[in-house]
Design a protein around this motif. Sequence first.
Motif, PDB file in Angstrom:
ATOM      1  N   LEU A  49      -4.797  -6.592   6.085  1.00 22.93           N
ATOM      2  CA  LEU A  49      -5.991  -6.288   7.351  1.00 22.93           C
ATOM      3  C   LEU A  49      -5.303  -5.515   8.181  1.00 22.93           C
ATOM      4  O   LEU A  49      -4.297  -5.929   9.070  1.00 22.93           O
ATOM      5  N   ARG A 294      -9.725  -3.352   5.940  1.00 23.22           N
ATOM      6  CA  ARG A 294      -8.762  -3.980   4.798  1.00 23.22           C
ATOM      7  C   ARG A 294      -8.458  -2.704   4.123  1.00 23.22           C
ATOM      8  O   ARG A 294      -9.264  -1.843   3.708  1.00 23.22           O
ATOM      9  N   GLN A 296      -6.318  -1.767   0.292  1.00 27.32           N
ATOM     10  CA  GLN A 296      -6.049  -2.349  -1.073  1.00 27.32           C
ATOM     11  C   GLN A 296      -5.199  -1.390  -1.650  1.00 27.32           C
ATOM     12  O   GLN A 296      -5.143  -0.315  -1.636  1.00 27.32           O
ATOM     13  N   THR A 329      -8.181   2.761   0.190  1.00 30.59           N
ATOM     14  CA  THR A 329      -9.290   2.113   0.880  1.00 30.59           C
ATOM     15  C   THR A 329      -9.050   1.878   2.495  1.00 30.59           C
ATOM     16  O   THR A 329      -8.114   1.506   2.822  1.00 30.59           O
ATOM     17  N   GLU A 331     -11.395  -0.118   4.448  1.00 29.05           N
ATOM     18  CA  GLU A 331     -12.709  -1.071   4.542  1.00 29.05           C
ATOM     19  C   GLU A 331     -12.876  -1.658   5.921  1.00 29.05           C
ATOM     20  O   GLU A 331     -12.328  -2.829   6.396  1.00 29.05           O
ATOM     21  N   ARG A 332     -13.818  -1.235   6.776  1.00 31.75           N
ATOM     22  CA  ARG A 332     -14.173  -1.377   8.464  1.00 31.75           C
ATOM     23  C   ARG A 332     -14.658  -2.746   8.252  1.00 31.75           C
ATOM     24  O   ARG A 332     -15.631  -3.055   7.464  1.00 31.75           O
ATOM     25  N   GLU A 334     -13.735  -5.759   7.227  1.00 36.06           N
ATOM     26  CA  GLU A 334     -13.648  -6.614   5.951  1.00 36.06           C
ATOM     27  C   GLU A 334     -12.550  -7.622   6.461  1.00 36.06           C
ATOM     28  O   GLU A 334     -11.432  -7.229   6.370  1.00 36.06           O
ATOM     29  N   PRO A 335     -12.851  -9.137   6.565  1.00 34.11           N
ATOM     30  CA  PRO A 335     -11.990  -9.834   6.848  1.00 34.11           C
ATOM     31  C   PRO A 335     -10.911 -10.577   5.909  1.00 34.11           C
ATOM     32  O   PRO A 335     -10.260 -11.536   6.283  1.00 34.11           O
ATOM     33  N   ASP A 336     -11.556 -10.368   4.646  1.00 38.09           N
ATOM     34  CA  ASP A 336     -10.735 -11.123   3.698  1.00 38.09           C
ATOM     35  C   ASP A 336      -9.530 -10.430   2.960  1.00 38.09           C
ATOM     36  O   ASP A 336     -10.113  -9.156   2.442  1.00 38.09           O
ATOM     37  N   THR A 340     -10.125  -6.756  -4.372  1.00 35.95           N
ATOM     38  CA  THR A 340     -11.242  -6.804  -5.082  1.00 35.95           C
ATOM     39  C   THR A 340     -11.187  -6.004  -6.443  1.00 35.95           C
ATOM     40  O   THR A 340     -10.831  -4.906  -6.435  1.00 35.95           O
TER      41      THR A 340
END
Length: 360
Positions: A49, A294, A296, A329, A331-332, A334-336, A340
């Motif tokens: 993150l 996020r 990945q 990626t 990914e604005r 995204e807290p996890d 994926t």
Amino acid sequence: MLLDRRTLVGGSAALALTGCATISRRPGCSTLPPVHIDEGRLIRTVAGLRPYRESGFVVRRDALGDKALVHNYGHGGAGITLSWGSSRLATDLGLAGHSGPVAIIGSGVLGLTTARLVQEAGFPVRIYTAALPPETTSAVAGGQVSPFGHYREGRVTDVWMAQFQAAMAYSWERFQMLAGDRYGIRWLRTYEEVRRAAAPGSWIDAYYPNARLLRAEEHPFPVSPVMAFDTMYVETPRFMAQLMSDVLEAGGTLRLRKFENVADLAGLEERLLFNCTGIGARALVGDAMLIPIRGQLAVLRPQPEVRYAFAGDAGYMFPRGDGILLGGTFERGEPDPTPTPGAIARIMASHRDLFAGFRC
């Protein structure tokens, strides 16, 4: 302008790596080996993150009762790149007139570089952290020394931009001093698919003066235009482990502890505290501007003959000692921090298409 991996292009002519992959070749045939993209070569997937603020990272000193709290967080995708320089700004701000031990909150790259600079200035250090480096975002970062994804165009001030430039200058100098196997830092020829050129005369020219656009016959990539330059790459697991070792060998101590809010910090015995909590600063100090983004990664088995890096619409590819990193990626919100399957499949597919399209 928004600085990203497609605008920040170039390398240091005076310090270009000797023996790196060349770009001269006979027309129609590449000297660069393609990366073999195959699920059977996938050894792990990771996600981190990025602590992103549209208005840029924070280096600021606040009063906390009779203590001083210096903030050093919010670097987005440029945490590794700006670590030494931002931490230098923070320690200059905090150590002036200080005496006694110092507390560092957080053990990511900003926490560890801050700790080392404090120690180099002659002060004892204790690191308080909720997670050790293998579990921090910094430890899973790609590690290209080039600022990326750390502010939004039109949202930063001239004062902040000067702060950013000062941080970049010191980081660039410090990483060059550490290049080598011990810290996992090496120079690589890098190829970037260019969407738009950097502004003439910008600060970028100071770090990447040998960047140049390639003719189609000078590279194998099935995209255009492509820029070539040299820059440094950090094998982040090795780098973080060595920094932690340096801190401990210099007498630093480590305590596992999580802080819920600023009031919790006030109970520490140290009178000077550095907040290097990354995305955790959102809850710790109530910074609502700080959001997670996020990133990945798919990590393939090492391919030793691949001695270059690439970034473009397909994503990015960095070779490291622990494997070939494939990413892409951003990914604005995204807290996890969990990879994926769908995103990993897209990263693999886009790179498979890129390298399958190599011209010879």
